[in-house]
Design an enzyme around this catalytic site. Structure first.
Site, PDB file in Angstrom:
ATOM      1  N   HIS A  88       0.841  -1.208   0.000  1.00 42.96           N
ATOM      2  CA  HIS A  88       0.000   0.000   0.000  1.00 42.96           C
ATOM      3  C   HIS A  88       0.876   1.259   0.000  1.00 42.96           C
ATOM      4  CE1 HIS A  88      -4.371   0.216   0.250  1.00 42.96           C
ATOM      5  NE2 HIS A  88      -4.227   1.427   0.760  1.00 42.96           N
ATOM      6  N   TYR A  95     -13.596 -10.620  -3.392  1.00 41.10           N
ATOM      7  CA  TYR A  95     -12.312 -10.032  -3.774  1.00 41.10           C
ATOM      8  C   TYR A  95     -11.609  -9.420  -2.559  1.00 41.10           C
ATOM      9  CZ  TYR A  95      -9.462  -6.223  -5.833  1.00 41.10           C
ATOM     10  OH  TYR A  95      -8.477  -5.323  -6.143  1.00 41.10           O
ATOM     11  N   TYR A  96     -12.313  -8.568  -1.824  1.00 44.98           N
ATOM     12  CA  TYR A  96     -11.711  -7.930  -0.656  1.00 44.98           C
ATOM     13  C   TYR A  96     -11.385  -8.942   0.441  1.00 44.98           C
ATOM     14  CZ  TYR A  96     -12.672  -3.297  -2.546  1.00 44.98           C
ATOM     15  OH  TYR A  96     -12.684  -2.168  -3.330  1.00 44.98           O
ATOM     16  N   ARG A 117      -6.722   0.810  -7.506  1.00 40.65           N
ATOM     17  CA  ARG A 117      -6.780   1.045  -8.958  1.00 40.65           C
ATOM     18  C   ARG A 117      -5.438   0.732  -9.609  1.00 40.65           C
ATOM     19  NH1 ARG A 117      -8.933   6.934  -8.093  1.00 40.65           N
ATOM     20  NH2 ARG A 117      -8.210   6.373  -6.020  1.00 40.65           N
ATOM     21  N   THR A 118      -4.359   1.173  -8.967  1.00 39.78           N
ATOM     22  CA  THR A 118      -3.026   0.907  -9.516  1.00 39.78           C
ATOM     23  C   THR A 118      -2.743  -0.589  -9.525  1.00 39.78           C
ATOM     24  OG1 THR A 118      -2.248   3.065  -8.751  1.00 39.78           O
ATOM     25  CG2 THR A 118      -0.565   1.414  -9.259  1.00 39.78           C
ATOM     26  N   ASP A 169      -3.520   7.156  -1.722  1.00 45.35           N
ATOM     27  CA  ASP A 169      -4.777   6.831  -2.387  1.00 45.35           C
ATOM     28  C   ASP A 169      -4.452   6.206  -3.730  1.00 45.35           C
ATOM     29  OD1 ASP A 169      -7.530   6.745  -2.899  1.00 45.35           O
ATOM     30  OD2 ASP A 169      -7.565   8.761  -3.753  1.00 45.35           O
ATOM     31  N   GLY A 170      -5.377   5.436  -4.270  1.00 45.75           N
ATOM     32  CA  GLY A 170      -5.206   4.880  -5.604  1.00 45.75           C
ATOM     33  C   GLY A 170      -4.465   3.560  -5.653  1.00 45.75           C
ATOM     34  N   ASN A 171      -4.216   2.929  -4.502  1.00 46.92           N
ATOM     35  CA  ASN A 171      -3.498   1.649  -4.491  1.00 46.92           C
ATOM     36  C   ASN A 171      -4.294   0.539  -5.175  1.00 46.92           C
ATOM     37  OD1 ASN A 171      -0.985   2.139  -2.753  1.00 46.92           O
ATOM     38  ND2 ASN A 171      -2.634   3.026  -1.524  1.00 46.92           N
TER      39      ASN A 171
END
Length: 151
Positions: free
Chosen positions: A76, A112-113, A84-85, A80-82
């Protein structure tokens, strides 16, 4: 390249953090896993790149793609955006090996989570790798079906 991808993900959303490792501790909403402290990020990312350059190359491409996402999200490295990346990295890895990109459907979001959190808290990657394999097979079936309908 990871920082460049992240920059594109956050550009215009949060320019201050776009492409830059986080400088603060973060928590993943709804997860038990606590990402490493900011001062450990460079070392963790170097270990990730070393793993990718060596041991990862021994894995099946679909398993490698899943593991890229597991390890990256566990680190991580960004504020933010981890997620999506990481999904872009997973799909880039699939496409580099000739597989189609996959989409985790909203109906599979909880699975998934849960599978990601299980991988991070227990080290058991099977559920997440299986989910990626299943979605890859589903996408391949869709492509084959489309090809069959056009001939």
């Amino acid at each position: 390249q990871i920082k460049n991808i992240h920059h594109l993900v956050l550009k215009g959303i949060n320019d201050k953090y776009a492409g830059n490792y986080r400088d603060q501790q973060v928590m993943i909403s709804g997860a038990q896993h606590l990402p490493p402290a900011p001062f450990l990020l460079k070392e963790k990312m170097n270990q990730f790149i070393e793993w990718y350059s060596t041991k990862a190359q021994e894995l099946h491409p679909v398993e490698r793609a899943a593991m890229v996402q597991i390890i990256f999200v566990g680190i991580h490295p960004f504020v933010d955006g981890n997620g999506r990346t990481s999904r872009l990295l997973l799909n880039l890895e699939l496409m580099k090996s000739g597989y189609p990109p996959i989409v985790i459907k909203n109906t599979n979001r909880l699975e998934y989570y849960a599978a990601l959190d299980k991988a991070h808290t227990t080290g058991e990657n099977f559920d997440f790798v299986s989910l990626v394999v299943k979605e890859t097979n589903n996408m391949l079936d869709r492509y084959i079906s489309l090809c069959n309908n056009n001939f």
